[in-house]
Design a protein around this motif. Structure first.
Motif, PDB file in Angstrom:
ATOM      1  N   VAL A  72       2.239   4.272  -6.977  1.00 58.83           N
ATOM      2  CA  VAL A  72       3.031   3.041  -7.101  1.00 58.83           C
ATOM      3  C   VAL A  72       3.635   2.675  -5.753  1.00 58.83           C
ATOM      4  CG1 VAL A  72       5.139   2.046  -8.073  1.00 58.83           C
ATOM      5  CG2 VAL A  72       3.524   3.244  -9.553  1.00 58.83           C
ATOM      6  N   MET A  73       4.176   3.676  -5.047  1.00 59.86           N
ATOM      7  CA  MET A  73       4.745   3.426  -3.725  1.00 59.86           C
ATOM      8  C   MET A  73       3.661   2.968  -2.757  1.00 59.86           C
ATOM      9  SD  MET A  73       7.920   3.722  -3.958  1.00 59.86           S
ATOM     10  CE  MET A  73       8.136   3.381  -2.222  1.00 59.86           C
ATOM     11  N   GLY A  74       2.458   3.494  -2.897  1.00 60.92           N
ATOM     12  CA  GLY A  74       1.355   3.066  -2.042  1.00 60.92           C
ATOM     13  C   GLY A  74       1.027   1.602  -2.239  1.00 60.92           C
ATOM     14  N   PHE A  75       0.998   1.161  -3.486  1.00 65.67           N
ATOM     15  CA  PHE A  75       0.720  -0.247  -3.768  1.00 65.67           C
ATOM     16  C   PHE A  75       1.850  -1.145  -3.264  1.00 65.67           C
ATOM     17  CE2 PHE A  75      -1.922   1.535  -7.367  1.00 65.67           C
ATOM     18  CZ  PHE A  75      -3.129   1.266  -6.742  1.00 65.67           C
ATOM     19  N   ILE A  76       3.089  -0.669  -3.406  1.00 67.25           N
ATOM     20  CA  ILE A  76       4.232  -1.452  -2.921  1.00 67.25           C
ATOM     21  C   ILE A  76       4.182  -1.597  -1.408  1.00 67.25           C
ATOM     22  CG2 ILE A  76       6.751  -1.441  -2.624  1.00 67.25           C
ATOM     23  CD1 ILE A  76       6.965  -0.156  -5.379  1.00 67.25           C
ATOM     24  N   LEU A  77       3.918  -0.493  -0.713  1.00 63.87           N
ATOM     25  CA  LEU A  77       3.839  -0.535   0.746  1.00 63.87           C
ATOM     26  C   LEU A  77       2.710  -1.438   1.214  1.00 63.87           C
ATOM     27  CD1 LEU A  77       4.496   3.205   1.672  1.00 63.87           C
ATOM     28  CD2 LEU A  77       5.917   1.253   2.299  1.00 63.87           C
ATOM     29  N   GLU A  78       1.577  -1.370   0.543  1.00 64.41           N
ATOM     30  CA  GLU A  78       0.443  -2.209   0.916  1.00 64.41           C
ATOM     31  C   GLU A  78       0.785  -3.682   0.724  1.00 64.41           C
ATOM     32  OE1 GLU A  78      -3.490  -3.279   2.122  1.00 64.41           O
ATOM     33  OE2 GLU A  78      -2.249  -1.475   2.370  1.00 64.41           O
ATOM     34  N   ALA A  79       1.428  -4.013  -0.388  1.00 67.63           N
ATOM     35  CA  ALA A  79       1.796  -5.403  -0.655  1.00 67.63           C
ATOM     36  C   ALA A  79       2.809  -5.902   0.364  1.00 67.63           C
ATOM     37  CB  ALA A  79       2.357  -5.524  -2.068  1.00 67.63           C
ATOM     38  N   TRP A 100     -10.678   3.237  10.707  1.00 70.66           N
ATOM     39  CA  TRP A 100     -11.118   2.652   9.434  1.00 70.66           C
ATOM     40  C   TRP A 100     -10.352   3.268   8.272  1.00 70.66           C
ATOM     41  CZ3 TRP A 100     -13.015   4.484   4.875  1.00 70.66           C
ATOM     42  CH2 TRP A 100     -13.576   3.546   4.002  1.00 70.66           C
ATOM     43  N   VAL A 101     -10.142   4.585   8.326  1.00 65.50           N
ATOM     44  CA  VAL A 101      -9.460   5.282   7.236  1.00 65.50           C
ATOM     45  C   VAL A 101      -8.037   4.764   7.070  1.00 65.50           C
ATOM     46  CG1 VAL A 101      -8.621   7.514   6.430  1.00 65.50           C
ATOM     47  CG2 VAL A 101     -10.864   7.353   7.508  1.00 65.50           C
ATOM     48  N   SER A 102      -7.291   4.628   8.176  1.00 72.23           N
ATOM     49  CA  SER A 102      -5.909   4.181   8.082  1.00 72.23           C
ATOM     50  C   SER A 102      -5.811   2.752   7.561  1.00 72.23           C
ATOM     51  CB  SER A 102      -5.220   4.289   9.448  1.00 72.23           C
ATOM     52  OG  SER A 102      -5.823   3.409  10.384  1.00 72.23           O
ATOM     53  N   THR A 108      -9.284   3.900  -0.617  1.00 73.52           N
ATOM     54  CA  THR A 108      -9.591   5.306  -0.892  1.00 73.52           C
ATOM     55  C   THR A 108      -8.628   5.844  -1.939  1.00 73.52           C
ATOM     56  OG1 THR A 108      -8.218   6.024   0.991  1.00 73.52           O
ATOM     57  CG2 THR A 108     -10.583   5.735   1.386  1.00 73.52           C
ATOM     58  N   GLY A 109      -7.374   5.358  -1.880  1.00 68.49           N
ATOM     59  CA  GLY A 109      -6.384   5.780  -2.863  1.00 68.49           C
ATOM     60  C   GLY A 109      -6.733   5.317  -4.267  1.00 68.49           C
ATOM     61  N   ILE A 110      -7.266   4.097  -4.398  1.00 65.25           N
ATOM     62  CA  ILE A 110      -7.658   3.578  -5.709  1.00 65.25           C
ATOM     63  C   ILE A 110      -8.781   4.427  -6.302  1.00 65.25           C
ATOM     64  CG2 ILE A 110      -8.807   1.654  -6.858  1.00 65.25           C
ATOM     65  CD1 ILE A 110      -7.193  -0.221  -5.047  1.00 65.25           C
ATOM     66  N   LEU A 169     -11.187  11.537   2.903  1.00 64.16           N
ATOM     67  CA  LEU A 169     -10.871  10.390   3.759  1.00 64.16           C
ATOM     68  C   LEU A 169      -9.403  10.006   3.624  1.00 64.16           C
ATOM     69  CD1 LEU A 169     -14.020   8.163   3.098  1.00 64.16           C
ATOM     70  CD2 LEU A 169     -13.518   9.473   5.174  1.00 64.16           C
ATOM     71  N   HIS A 170      -8.920  10.011   2.391  1.00 63.76           N
ATOM     72  CA  HIS A 170      -7.526   9.638   2.132  1.00 63.76           C
ATOM     73  C   HIS A 170      -6.568  10.647   2.767  1.00 63.76           C
ATOM     74  CE1 HIS A 170      -4.591   7.261  -0.121  1.00 63.76           C
ATOM     75  NE2 HIS A 170      -3.977   8.393  -0.409  1.00 63.76           N
ATOM     76  N   LEU A 171      -6.872  11.915   2.610  1.00 61.90           N
ATOM     77  CA  LEU A 171      -6.009  12.961   3.147  1.00 61.90           C
ATOM     78  C   LEU A 171      -6.055  13.025   4.675  1.00 61.90           C
ATOM     79  CD1 LEU A 171      -6.608  16.015   0.758  1.00 61.90           C
ATOM     80  CD2 LEU A 171      -4.522  14.652   0.977  1.00 61.90           C
ATOM     81  N   TYR A 172      -7.206  12.725   5.248  1.00 63.16           N
ATOM     82  CA  TYR A 172      -7.384  12.881   6.692  1.00 63.16           C
ATOM     83  C   TYR A 172      -6.348  12.067   7.464  1.00 63.16           C
ATOM     84  CZ  TYR A 172      -9.830  13.691  11.080  1.00 63.16           C
ATOM     85  OH  TYR A 172     -10.146  14.097  12.357  1.00 63.16           O
TER      86      TYR A 172
END
Length: 218
Positions: A72-79, A100-102, A108-110, A169-172
């Motif tokens: 949820v925090m990831g989606f909020i930060l992205e928005a 590209w990963v960042s 990648t999270g989805i 990829l997400h963790l990297y």
């Protein structure tokens, strides 16, 4: 307020929840790895995790909350980042400023979130049915056979492998950047970031090895 209104607090909360999930990932990998060389040990660990009150009543709900909170925090930060970006996509040169990963952590999270949803469904529904609907007696030897059966299908195994590629990829990027987000910037920071990048590759690769091992050996 708090983590919702402050950009720094949101990033810290995101990083801390991510670090918590990374710890769980390592523990989960350690248990699953025992299935490749000692079915008895794997059964013992799994039975303990599946019947211990502390794990089931406290740690498991905390884990579920951590997963939901992190994404949820990831989606909020992205928005928020998208709405705050002042430079248009036409002139924004992402390749020159970030990897590209960042730039694609949300995607990648989805994929990882979708896998977790299927994984929880695949684990908890059979567990609930076994324990509470069918009311089967406790069987401390059933876990290894159930694990092996999950990797019988090549399609299922392939999706499992693919999901861990995306997790790597997400963790990297995420694991290494989490130390910076929580303000860890001393002489050990560089070493921790190197460890995080190795971890980001080694642990998902380990899960992939476990899946392929059981698929081809059973």
């Amino acid at each position: 307020m708090g983590i919702i209104s402050s950009s720094i607090a949101r990033k810290v909360a995101m990083a801390l929840s991510g670090l918590f999930l990374v710890l769980f990932l390592g523990q989960h990998f350690t248990i699953n790895l025992t299935s490749t060389f000692s079915p008895e040990t794997f059964n013992e660990f799994s039975h303990f995790m599946g019947t211990n009150f502390l794990v089931q009543a406290i740690l498991q709900p905390v884990l579920i909350f951590g997963v939901v909170f992190h994404f949820v925090m990831g989606f909020i930060l992205e928005a928020r980042n998208r709405s705050a970006r002042k430079v248009s996509y036409v002139s924004y040169k992402g390749n020159a400023n970030s990897s590209w990963v960042s730039r694609n952590m949300i995607y990648t999270g989805i994929v990882v979130l979708a896998f977790l949803g299927l994984h929880f469904y695949d684990f908890w529904f059979p567990e609930i049915a076994y324990k509470y609907i069918e009311a089967n007696p406790s069987d401390a030897t059933r876990y290894y056979g159930e694990l092996v059966e999950k990797f019988h299908s090549p399609v299922r195994t392939g999706l499992y492998v693919l999901s861990f590629v995306f997790l790597a990829l997400h963790l990297y990027h995420g694991f290494a950047s989490s130390f910076q987000s929580v303000g860890f910037n001393n002489k050990y920071a560089r070493g921790l970031k190197k460890f995080a990048k190795v971890y980001a590759i080694a642990i998902p690769a380990g899960f992939i090895f476990i899946a392929l091992f059981h698929h081809f050996n059973h």
